[in-house]
Design an enzyme around this catalytic site. Structure first.
Site, mmCIF file in Angstrom:
data_model
loop_
_atom_site.group_PDB
_atom_site.id
_atom_site.type_symbol
_atom_site.label_atom_id
_atom_site.label_comp_id
_atom_site.label_asym_id
_atom_site.label_seq_id
_atom_site.Cartn_x
_atom_site.Cartn_y
_atom_site.Cartn_z
ATOM 1 N N HIS A 19 0.833 -1.212 0.000
ATOM 2 C CA HIS A 19 0.000 0.000 0.000
ATOM 3 C C HIS A 19 0.867 1.261 0.000
ATOM 4 O O HIS A 19 0.633 2.190 -0.791
ATOM 5 C CB HIS A 19 -0.914 -0.017 1.227
ATOM 6 C CG HIS A 19 -1.624 1.274 1.444
ATOM 7 N ND1 HIS A 19 -2.682 1.687 0.662
ATOM 8 C CD2 HIS A 19 -1.404 2.272 2.344
ATOM 9 C CE1 HIS A 19 -3.087 2.875 1.073
ATOM 10 N NE2 HIS A 19 -2.338 3.259 2.093
ATOM 11 N N HIS A 23 1.039 4.744 -2.562
ATOM 12 C CA HIS A 23 1.418 6.137 -2.310
ATOM 13 C C HIS A 23 2.620 6.628 -3.122
ATOM 14 O O HIS A 23 2.627 7.774 -3.574
ATOM 15 C CB HIS A 23 1.693 6.346 -0.822
ATOM 16 C CG HIS A 23 0.447 6.379 0.010
ATOM 17 N ND1 HIS A 23 -0.464 7.412 -0.039
ATOM 18 C CD2 HIS A 23 -0.061 5.492 0.904
ATOM 19 C CE1 HIS A 23 -1.469 7.177 0.794
ATOM 20 N NE2 HIS A 23 -1.248 6.006 1.380
ATOM 21 N N GLU A 25 -6.548 8.610 -0.312
ATOM 22 C CA GLU A 25 -6.650 7.170 -0.081
ATOM 23 C C GLU A 25 -7.673 6.484 -0.998
ATOM 24 O O GLU A 25 -7.413 5.408 -1.516
ATOM 25 C CB GLU A 25 -7.020 6.884 1.383
ATOM 26 C CG GLU A 25 -5.959 7.318 2.394
ATOM 27 C CD GLU A 25 -4.728 6.420 2.395
ATOM 28 O OE1 GLU A 25 -4.721 5.389 1.708
ATOM 29 O OE2 GLU A 25 -3.755 6.785 3.085
ATOM 30 N N SER A 64 -3.798 -0.030 -4.442
ATOM 31 C CA SER A 64 -2.905 -1.027 -3.842
ATOM 32 C C SER A 64 -3.670 -2.281 -3.442
ATOM 33 O O SER A 64 -3.114 -3.162 -2.790
ATOM 34 C CB SER A 64 -2.199 -0.433 -2.616
ATOM 35 O OG SER A 64 -3.151 0.004 -1.655
HETATM 36 FE FE LIG Z 1 -2.387 5.146 2.935
#
Ligand SMILES: [Fe+2]
Length: 292
Positions: A157, A162, A203, A222
């Site tokens: 993730h 990111h 997110e 992700s």
């Molecule tokens: Fe995050």
């Protein structure tokens, strides 16, 4: 700190504790690996070289599996800006990259660096570090029994989600604006509002593109389970106050999403909002919404 804020911060910033419903909760070998990797992060001191995490062959294999499954879905479901970030960053697909490798790839593009965290960091620390171009990252990897999804931020993730985002100047500008904004607020409620806006944009944000809906949020990008499911969500118009006051459950695929009209519009609207966000703005925005 409220329970909801605590939950949100846990998800965004670290993954040290395992809940009873975590897929690795009863796996003693997995819990031991988590402890080893947490110790690596605990040895880190700002300004010192980031220590390498000793990933196992199984962990590298899990990275390869997830990288392939995600890339296939990104081609269909990711927005073009994120795909530009993927191309620019060129993460390795054959091994879990060390955070120092991520920094070496990312820093020349937008100036961001990666630093390890073993456990809980405060929202002020997590968001505040973004102001300085520092992203606090976990290093452990999700449990092999559920590769499609993680309820907490693992290295897949943090890096595939990111870092690829952070390789895009528009998104990097939003991260820095969040870091600036958190310095101006002092109440838990105002930080929680900011956390929810971060959640529904950085997110779990989606954007209208090419006549369809594409993802730019790291949480969607992700998770190949989330990538398969996000098109079925209740997609609402981009509205900062609606996002800042919308509760969410971190343990399920997100049933409610907010769509920006474009990445440029997203950057403009969000950095504009963040540039004047403070305790007073929070009170004004939320009292107006609840009064209407
Ligand atoms: Fe995050």
């Amino acid at each position: 700190m409220s329970a909801q804020l605590d939950k949100a911060v846990n998800t965004l910033a670290y993954g040290g504790r395992l809940a009873a419903d975590h897929p690795g909760f009863t796996d003693t070998a997995y819990r031991a690996r988590r402890a080893v990797l947490a110790d690596v992060a605990a040895r880190y001191r700002p300004g010192q070289p980031v220590p390498d995490a000793p990933y196992s062959d199984e962990e590298h294999e899990l990275w390869r599996t997830c990288t392939l499954a995600l890339a296939e879905r990104h081609a269909r479901g990711a927005c073009s800006a994120y795909l530009d970030g993927v191309d620019a960053l060129a993460l390795p697909g054959d091994h879990v990259p060390q955070l120092r490798e991520v920094t070496a790839l990312l820093q020349p593009i937008t100036g961001f660096s990666y630093e390890p965290v073993p456990g809980l960091v405060s929202p002020s620390d997590f968001y505040g570090a973004l102001r300085d171009g520092r992203f606090m990252s976990t290093q452990y990897i999700r449990h092999h029994s559920v590769p499609s999804y993680t309820p907490e931020p693992d290295v897949i993730h943090e890096v595939i989600g990111h870092a690829n985002q952070l390789a895009v100047p528009s998104f990097a500008a939003i991260y820095r604006a969040v870091g600036d904004a958190v310095q101006r607020v002092h109440t838990d409620a105002a930080v929680q509002f900011l956390s929810r806006v971060f959640w529904f944009t950085i997110e779990f944000g989606v954007v209208r593109e090419g006549g369809g809906l594409k993802a730019y949020g790291a949480g969607i990008l992700s998770s190949f389970g989330e990538l398969d499911a996000f098109a079925d969500a209740d997609v609402r118009p981009f509205d900062v106050v609606a996002m800042g006051t919308q509760p969410y459950d971190i343990t399920k695929y997100q049933p409610v999403l907010f769509a920006a009209e474009s990445v440029d519009a997203l950057e403009q609207e969000l950095t504009g909002f963040l540039s004047t966000y403070d305790d007073e703005a929070f009170t004004r925005l939320t009292s107006r919404r609840f009064a209407s």
